[in-house]
Design a protein around this motif. Structure first.
Motif, PDB file in Angstrom:
ATOM      1  N   HIS A   1       0.869  -1.179   0.000  1.00  0.00           N
ATOM      2  CA  HIS A   1       0.000   0.000   0.000  1.00  0.00           C
ATOM      3  C   HIS A   1       0.904   1.227   0.000  1.00  0.00           C
TER       4      HIS A   1
ATOM      5  N   GLU B   1      -0.990   3.364  -3.960  1.00  0.00           N
ATOM      6  CA  GLU B   1      -0.494   2.171  -4.659  1.00  0.00           C
ATOM      7  C   GLU B   1      -1.732   1.317  -4.916  1.00  0.00           C
ATOM      8  N   TYR B   2      -2.003   0.986  -6.149  1.00  0.00           N
ATOM      9  CA  TYR B   2      -3.195   0.186  -6.417  1.00  0.00           C
ATOM     10  C   TYR B   2      -3.116  -1.144  -5.660  1.00  0.00           C
ATOM     11  N   CYS B   3      -4.134  -1.422  -4.829  1.00  0.00           N
ATOM     12  CA  CYS B   3      -4.057  -2.595  -3.973  1.00  0.00           C
ATOM     13  C   CYS B   3      -5.288  -3.490  -4.074  1.00  0.00           C
TER      14      CYS B   3
ATOM     15  N   HIS C   1      -9.274  -0.006  -3.313  1.00  0.00           N
ATOM     16  CA  HIS C   1      -8.142   0.929  -3.241  1.00  0.00           C
ATOM     17  C   HIS C   1      -8.569   2.383  -3.076  1.00  0.00           C
TER      18      HIS C   1
ATOM     19  N   CYS D   1      -4.108   6.026   0.144  1.00  0.00           N
ATOM     20  CA  CYS D   1      -3.230   5.009  -0.431  1.00  0.00           C
ATOM     21  C   CYS D   1      -3.112   5.309  -1.924  1.00  0.00           C
TER      22      CYS D   1
ATOM     23  N   MET E   1      -9.552   3.520   0.440  1.00  0.00           N
ATOM     24  CA  MET E   1      -8.606   3.293   1.537  1.00  0.00           C
ATOM     25  C   MET E   1      -8.079   4.620   2.064  1.00  0.00           C
TER      26      MET E   1
HETATM   27 CU1  CUA Z   1      -4.050   0.309  -0.323  1.00  0.00          CU
HETATM   28 CU2  CUA Z   1      -4.304   1.149  -2.488  1.00  0.00          CU
END
Ligand code: CUA
Length: 155
Positions: free
Chosen positions: A101, A138-140, A144, A136, A147
């Protein structure tokens, strides 16, 4: 076999250089470790309940310094809100319990990648009161975009 005097000198010099080179390499690897410099410490992401991240939250270190230990996960942070008085410096120690993340506070220079297995650290001084959103970037996964957490900076 007869080695010429100069051959012996050069042979010794060559082996000596090789040994020295390997020694420098070994010391350098030991000194800098196997991880990028921002990864100051490791943590077992499978067993966070047995680590300092068992009870994530805020600790006051001195008059105007706090340590926030936070756990990032799909899709949020634990805890989801922290509150500090304006003028506080917060040392953030963040790890992930699952995937990569980020911990990003728009409008500040706080923007770090959160990697499972590592304690990712940064710090920031909050001079202006207000509500700061942590997101966040960062693609998670599918959640996402939702978040986030909040940092309440009281006057
Ligand atoms: Cu955690 Cu995007």
């Amino acid at each position: 076999m007869h080695l010429h005097k100069y051959e012996k000198i050069w042979l010794t010099f060559g082996i000596g250089s090789l040994v020295l080179f390997l020694a420098v390499l070994g010391v350098a690897a030991f000194a800098f470790g196997q991880q990028p410099p921002s990864h100051m410490a490791s943590v077992d992401s499978q067993n966070l309940e047995d680590t300092v991240f068992a009870e994530p939250g805020l600790d006051q270190i001195n008059e105007d310094t706090y340590r926030a230990r936070l756990v990032a996960m799909t899709y949020g942070y634990s805890p989801d809100t922290i509150e500090i008085p304006a003028g506080s410096t917060v040392i953030f120690e963040v790890t992930s319990q699952d995937v990569v993340h980020s911990f990003t506070i728009p409008g500040t220079n706080v923007n770090m990648m959160i990697t499972p297995g590592h304690v990712n650290m940064t710090e920031h001084t909050f001079t202006e009161p207000g509500e700061y959103l942590v997101i966040c970037n960062e693609y998670c996964g599918t959640g996402h975009h939702y978040m986030q957490m909040k940092i309440e900076v009281t006057p």
